[in-house]
Design a protein around this motif. Structure first.
Motif, PDB file in Angstrom:
ATOM      1  N   TRP A  89       0.819  -1.211   0.000  1.00 55.37           N
ATOM      2  CA  TRP A  89       0.000   0.000   0.000  1.00 55.37           C
ATOM      3  C   TRP A  89       0.851   1.259   0.000  1.00 55.37           C
ATOM      4  O   TRP A  89       0.510   2.249  -0.629  1.00 55.37           O
ATOM      5  CB  TRP A  89      -0.961   0.000   1.188  1.00 55.37           C
ATOM      6  N   THR A  90       1.982   1.229   0.720  1.00 54.87           N
ATOM      7  CA  THR A  90       2.851   2.402   0.762  1.00 54.87           C
ATOM      8  C   THR A  90       3.362   2.727  -0.631  1.00 54.87           C
ATOM      9  O   THR A  90       3.310   3.877  -1.074  1.00 54.87           O
ATOM     10  CB  THR A  90       4.029   2.175   1.732  1.00 54.87           C
ATOM     11  N   SER A  91       3.799   1.707  -1.338  1.00 52.69           N
ATOM     12  CA  SER A  91       4.300   1.920  -2.698  1.00 52.69           C
ATOM     13  C   SER A  91       3.177   2.400  -3.621  1.00 52.69           C
ATOM     14  O   SER A  91       3.368   3.332  -4.408  1.00 52.69           O
ATOM     15  CB  SER A  91       4.895   0.622  -3.227  1.00 52.69           C
ATOM     16  N   ALA A  92       2.010   1.780  -3.511  1.00 51.34           N
ATOM     17  CA  ALA A  92       0.885   2.152  -4.380  1.00 51.34           C
ATOM     18  C   ALA A  92       0.457   3.604  -4.138  1.00 51.34           C
ATOM     19  O   ALA A  92       0.299   4.373  -5.086  1.00 51.34           O
ATOM     20  CB  ALA A  92      -0.287   1.203  -4.145  1.00 51.34           C
ATOM     21  N   TRP A  93       0.290   3.984  -2.878  1.00 49.43           N
ATOM     22  CA  TRP A  93      -0.164   5.342  -2.567  1.00 49.43           C
ATOM     23  C   TRP A  93       0.927   6.385  -2.784  1.00 49.43           C
ATOM     24  O   TRP A  93       0.644   7.557  -3.010  1.00 49.43           O
ATOM     25  CB  TRP A  93      -0.691   5.426  -1.136  1.00 49.43           C
ATOM     26  N   SER A  94       2.206   5.955  -2.725  1.00 49.37           N
ATOM     27  CA  SER A  94       3.280   6.946  -2.892  1.00 49.37           C
ATOM     28  C   SER A  94       3.346   7.494  -4.312  1.00 49.37           C
ATOM     29  O   SER A  94       3.932   8.544  -4.539  1.00 49.37           O
ATOM     30  CB  SER A  94       4.633   6.344  -2.495  1.00 49.37           C
ATOM     31  N   LYS A  95       2.709   6.814  -5.247  1.00 46.26           N
ATOM     32  CA  LYS A  95       2.649   7.356  -6.612  1.00 46.26           C
ATOM     33  C   LYS A  95       1.797   8.623  -6.645  1.00 46.26           C
ATOM     34  O   LYS A  95       2.067   9.538  -7.404  1.00 46.26           O
ATOM     35  CB  LYS A  95       2.095   6.300  -7.572  1.00 46.26           C
ATOM     36  N   GLN A 104      10.372   7.866   5.627  1.00 49.56           N
ATOM     37  CA  GLN A 104      11.107   6.938   6.489  1.00 49.56           C
ATOM     38  C   GLN A 104      12.509   7.451   6.834  1.00 49.56           C
ATOM     39  O   GLN A 104      13.041   7.117   7.892  1.00 49.56           O
ATOM     40  CB  GLN A 104      11.228   5.545   5.825  1.00 49.56           C
ATOM     41  N   GLN A 105      13.094   8.251   5.944  1.00 47.66           N
ATOM     42  CA  GLN A 105      14.434   8.785   6.202  1.00 47.66           C
ATOM     43  C   GLN A 105      14.401  10.021   7.109  1.00 47.66           C
ATOM     44  O   GLN A 105      15.441  10.429   7.625  1.00 47.66           O
ATOM     45  CB  GLN A 105      15.132   9.172   4.880  1.00 47.66           C
ATOM     46  N   GLU A 106      13.238  10.611   7.308  1.00 43.11           N
ATOM     47  CA  GLU A 106      13.149  11.871   8.054  1.00 43.11           C
ATOM     48  C   GLU A 106      12.461  11.739   9.411  1.00 43.11           C
ATOM     49  O   GLU A 106      12.838  12.416  10.361  1.00 43.11           O
ATOM     50  CB  GLU A 106      12.363  12.900   7.226  1.00 43.11           C
ATOM     51  N   VAL A 107      11.468  10.885   9.495  1.00 43.50           N
ATOM     52  CA  VAL A 107      10.610  10.814  10.681  1.00 43.50           C
ATOM     53  C   VAL A 107      11.151   9.781  11.673  1.00 43.50           C
ATOM     54  O   VAL A 107      11.637   8.723  11.274  1.00 43.50           O
ATOM     55  CB  VAL A 107       9.168  10.446  10.251  1.00 43.50           C
ATOM     56  N   GLN A 108      11.039  10.098  12.945  1.00 40.94           N
ATOM     57  CA  GLN A 108      11.416   9.152  13.998  1.00 40.94           C
ATOM     58  C   GLN A 108      10.280   8.125  14.148  1.00 40.94           C
ATOM     59  O   GLN A 108       9.416   8.237  15.018  1.00 40.94           O
ATOM     60  CB  GLN A 108      11.651   9.886  15.311  1.00 40.94           C
TER      61      GLN A 108
END
Length: 151
Positions: A89-95, A104-108
């Motif tokens: 779902w993350t990949s699908a919605w990230s479009k 993921q690289q920014e948030v704790q």
């Protein structure tokens, strides 16, 4: 916003019926169906109820027919857990929402995950919800909060 004629057209197309087929089932001419779908005239309440039944919709749904919403509802009804497990779902919605591919690289994440676990456990303990129901309730609360913040 779609007009009634377009709603009637979309609902008919979704059921795969031709104007001729609908006309025959309702006892009217094909031209009558065409006039309804082009907003030249409108069906009376009795014909509208027949159309709703024919298109497998409530009268309200027929009047406010949204083909995308009906398709989404159909997909939700027909998605089982096995299919859902295969979807990223993350990949699908990230479009559509690129932040989902980069946050993921920014948030704790662990900090927020711990707070979410605590809220989920609270919903389970106080209301007796299972894990899935707790997740759905929390997701809906987040959605309602997001909607209210937009107004």
């Amino acid at each position: 916003m779609m007009n009634l004629g377009n709603h009637l057209f979309q609902a008919r197309k979704k059921t795969g019926l031709s104007q001729e087929m609908v006309a025959e089932k309702l006892g009217v001419s094909r031209q009558t169906i065409s006039k309804w779908e082009t907003d030249e005239t409108v069906p009376d309440i009795y014909q509208s109820k027949k159309l709703a039944r024919l298109y497998h919709l409530s009268l309200d749904e027929l009047i406010e027919f949204d083909v995308d919403l009906k398709e989404i509802e159909h997909i939700i009804q027909n998605t089982n857990e096995e299919k859902e497990a295969k979807i990223n779902w993350t990949s699908a919605w990230s479009k559509k929402y690129p932040v989902l591919a980069t946050y993921q690289q920014e948030v704790q994440i662990q900090r927020y995950a711990q707070q979410i676990r605590e809220m989920l456990n609270e919903l389970k303990n106080i209301y007796g919800y299972n894990h899935l129901d707790s997740m759905l309730v929390l997701k809906d609360i987040l959605y309602q909060e997001w909607k209210s913040s937009k107004s």
